[in-house]
Write a protein that holds these residues in place. Structure first.
Motif, short mmCIF file in Angstrom:
data_model
loop_
_atom_site.label_atom_id
_atom_site.label_comp_id
_atom_site.label_asym_id
_atom_site.label_seq_id
_atom_site.Cartn_x
_atom_site.Cartn_y
_atom_site.Cartn_z
N ARG A 65 8.60 1.31 -11.21
CA ARG A 65 7.94 0.34 -12.07
C ARG A 65 8.09 -1.07 -11.50
O ARG A 65 7.13 -1.87 -11.51
N ASN A 66 9.29 -1.38 -10.98
CA ASN A 66 9.51 -2.69 -10.36
C ASN A 66 8.63 -2.90 -9.14
O ASN A 66 8.17 -4.02 -8.87
N ARG A 67 8.37 -1.84 -8.38
CA ARG A 67 7.55 -1.97 -7.18
C ARG A 67 6.06 -2.12 -7.52
O ARG A 67 5.29 -2.55 -6.67
N GLN A 68 5.65 -1.69 -8.71
CA GLN A 68 4.24 -1.79 -9.09
C GLN A 68 3.88 -3.15 -9.67
O GLN A 68 2.71 -3.48 -9.85
N GLN A 69 4.88 -3.98 -9.97
CA GLN A 69 4.62 -5.30 -10.51
C GLN A 69 4.11 -6.23 -9.42
O GLN A 69 4.26 -5.97 -8.23
N SER A 70 3.50 -7.31 -9.85
CA SER A 70 2.98 -8.28 -8.88
C SER A 70 4.14 -8.85 -8.07
O SER A 70 5.19 -9.19 -8.63
N PRO A 71 4.01 -8.94 -6.74
CA PRO A 71 5.10 -9.45 -5.91
C PRO A 71 5.35 -10.92 -6.18
O PRO A 71 4.49 -11.65 -6.68
N ALA A 72 6.57 -11.34 -5.86
CA ALA A 72 6.91 -12.76 -6.01
C ALA A 72 6.01 -13.60 -5.11
O ALA A 72 5.61 -13.17 -4.02
N PRO A 73 5.64 -14.80 -5.54
CA PRO A 73 4.76 -15.64 -4.72
C PRO A 73 5.45 -16.07 -3.43
O PRO A 73 6.66 -16.27 -3.39
N LEU A 74 4.68 -16.19 -2.38
CA LEU A 74 5.21 -16.65 -1.11
C LEU A 74 5.61 -18.12 -1.21
O LEU A 74 4.93 -18.92 -1.87
N PRO A 75 6.71 -18.51 -0.54
CA PRO A 75 7.16 -19.92 -0.61
C PRO A 75 6.42 -20.82 0.36
O PRO A 75 6.88 -21.91 0.67
N GLY A 119 0.81 -1.21 0.00
CA GLY A 119 0.00 0.00 0.00
C GLY A 119 0.84 1.26 0.00
O GLY A 119 0.53 2.24 -0.70
N TYR A 120 1.94 1.26 0.78
CA TYR A 120 2.81 2.44 0.83
C TYR A 120 3.45 2.69 -0.52
O TYR A 120 3.53 3.85 -1.00
N TYR A 121 3.95 1.65 -1.18
CA TYR A 121 4.62 1.86 -2.45
C TYR A 121 3.64 2.31 -3.53
O TYR A 121 4.03 3.05 -4.46
N ARG A 122 2.40 1.92 -3.44
CA ARG A 122 1.42 2.35 -4.44
C ARG A 122 1.01 3.81 -4.26
O ARG A 122 0.40 4.41 -5.15
N ARG A 131 4.64 9.56 -8.78
CA ARG A 131 5.27 10.64 -9.54
C ARG A 131 6.27 10.13 -10.58
O ARG A 131 6.53 10.80 -11.57
N TRP A 132 6.84 8.94 -10.33
CA TRP A 132 7.84 8.41 -11.27
C TRP A 132 7.45 6.99 -11.67
O TRP A 132 8.27 6.08 -11.65
N SER A 133 6.21 6.79 -12.03
CA SER A 133 5.71 5.44 -12.28
C SER A 133 6.45 4.73 -13.41
O SER A 133 6.48 3.50 -13.47
N GLY A 134 7.09 5.49 -14.32
CA GLY A 134 7.81 4.87 -15.42
C GLY A 134 9.27 4.61 -15.12
O GLY A 134 9.96 3.93 -15.91
N ALA A 135 9.78 5.12 -13.98
CA ALA A 135 11.18 4.92 -13.63
C ALA A 135 11.40 3.48 -13.17
O ALA A 135 10.49 2.86 -12.59
N PRO A 136 12.60 2.92 -13.40
CA PRO A 136 12.82 1.49 -13.10
C PRO A 136 12.45 1.09 -11.68
O PRO A 136 11.76 0.08 -11.48
N TYR A 137 12.88 1.85 -10.67
CA TYR A 137 12.62 1.43 -9.29
C TYR A 137 11.13 1.35 -9.01
O TYR A 137 10.63 0.36 -8.46
#
Length: 388
Positions: free
Chosen positions: A364-374, A349-352, A356-362
């Motif tokens: 953009r990486n945070r907006q992707q679906s998180p890795a699945p829990l193991p 929620g905080y990262y969303r 302001r920089w939604s296209g910047a690499p950092y």
């Protein structure tokens, strides 16, 4: 050759390990040993305790010892996140008073001293070099020796892995660390210029490359860091402070704060701050705690307080397990899993909030679906304990 036998051997003398050893000695008559390989101060990024940590310290019986150390009081935090304006979160209305910026070397030493005072065998500067299971349960832990001396060892009915992110014991027993988010940073400390000062608020400031952190620390020092990932910090190294300072131009609040510091001879270092967890937290006569079990995002500023919380919860689980409660470690793992999942939910929620920089690499990486829990989603631990 030593050959001493303990009920519990704790590997790692940080807040989780030392706190657990202390909690066990305060609540049980178990024989406890604490092994910490280091005797030198290690770098920690902006270690701050929130006000409600006073309750955790009181439960460990170390509040008075902590208060006597005189750590620098923290009046709260401010952030420039998701907006160009500063937002404040002060401690004026906290029923616990202020927080504290820690001198971590002194804080860790205090916990170890208190564990020793309560009867734990505390061995600093002692690395456990290997281990093997014992027939009938427990482990033989091998210690360093000099020259041709016989191989030294101690035996323990139960081993606690509090070795931090490396989780050396747990991974040797088959546990695997799974990373949800790979974060790293370039960080360091700077002395204040004579006659200059900064306020006692921690500052977090988002920028295109990630986010900056800075805070006043004991000894007229300011800790700072730029946190990002491999894409956003590509080419930035601790050996190139000018490139680091150039990126500060995009963080005006941080730049203004650090103008009070002396940059001559600045020593930077790379730090890993991955959000990660083990796929299993316990096994035959062992348990992983603190950062060895799971690591939170440094944005949450929960590192030390979470370690103290882990110490309380883990000590109870270990004690009950040694008394024959076969469900104690499983229920403890459910609780830790639930806490980690809650952290991931709040963190997302905080990262969303930052767009302001939604296209910047950092970002953009945070907006992707998180890795699945193991592991399977953990239920509410209260309902599990009620069913058990």
């Amino acid at each position: 050759m030593d050959g001493t036998r303990y009920d519990v051997a704790v590997l790692g003398g940080g807040p989780a390990g030392a706190g657990l050893a202390l909690a066990l000695r305060r609540s049980t008559d178990l024989r406890v040993a604490l092994f910490e390989r280091s005797t030198s101060e290690r770098f920690h990024l902006g270690e701050t305790l929130p006000p409600d940590s006073r309750r955790l310290l009181a439960q460990l019986g170390v509040w008075d010892a902590f208060a006597r150390q005189g750590h620098l009081r923290s009046m709260g935090s401010c952030s420039r996140w998701g907006t160009s304006s500063l937002a404040y979160n002060d401690h004026l209305r906290s029923p616990w008073g202020t927080g504290w910026h820690l001198d971590r070397a002194r804080f860790d030493g205090m916990l170890a001293d208190e564990a020793l005072r309560q009867g734990a065998d505390v061995r600093t500067g002692t690395a456990v070099t290997g281990w093997q299971p014992l027939e009938g349960g427990g482990y033989r832990l091998f210690l360093p020796v000099e020259g041709d001396a016989p191989r030294a060892f101690v035996d323990a009915r139960f081993v606690v892995d509090a070795t931090g992110r490396s989780a050396v014991f747990a991974t040797s027993r088959g546990a695997r660390r799974h990373t949800m988010d790979r974060t790293h940073g370039v960080c360091g400390t700077l002395p204040l210029q004579p006659g200059r000062g900064v306020d006692a608020l921690s500052l977090v400031e988002a920028c295109e490359d990630g986010w900056w952190y800075s805070a006043r620390m004991p000894g007229d020092q300011v800790v700072f860091g730029l946190m990002g990932d491999r894409d956003s910090l590509h080419g930035l190294t601790p050996k190139d402070p000018e490139a680091w300072r150039a990126r500060m131009a995009h963080a005006p609040e941080t730049r203004q704060r650090l103008e009070a510091c002396d940059f001559s001879g600045a020593s930077l270092r790379a730090v890993s701050a991955n959000v990660a967890c083990l796929d299993r937290l316990h096994g035959e006569d062992w348990l992983a705690v603190g950062d060895a079990a799971c690591t939170f995002d440094p944005l949450s500023s929960q590192g030390t307080s979470q370690a103290l919380r882990s110490a309380h919860q883990s000590a109870d689980a270990v004690s009950r397990s040694l008394q024959g409660d076969t469900a104690a470690l499983r229920l403890h793992e459910v609780r830790v899993r639930h806490q980690f999942q809650e952290h991931l939910r709040i963190r997302e929620g905080y990262y969303r909030l930052e767009r302001r920089w939604s296209g910047a690499p950092y970002w953009r990486n945070r907006q992707q679906s998180p890795a699945p829990l193991p592991f399977a989603a953990a239920p509410n631990p209260l309902s599990v304990e009620k069913d058990a």
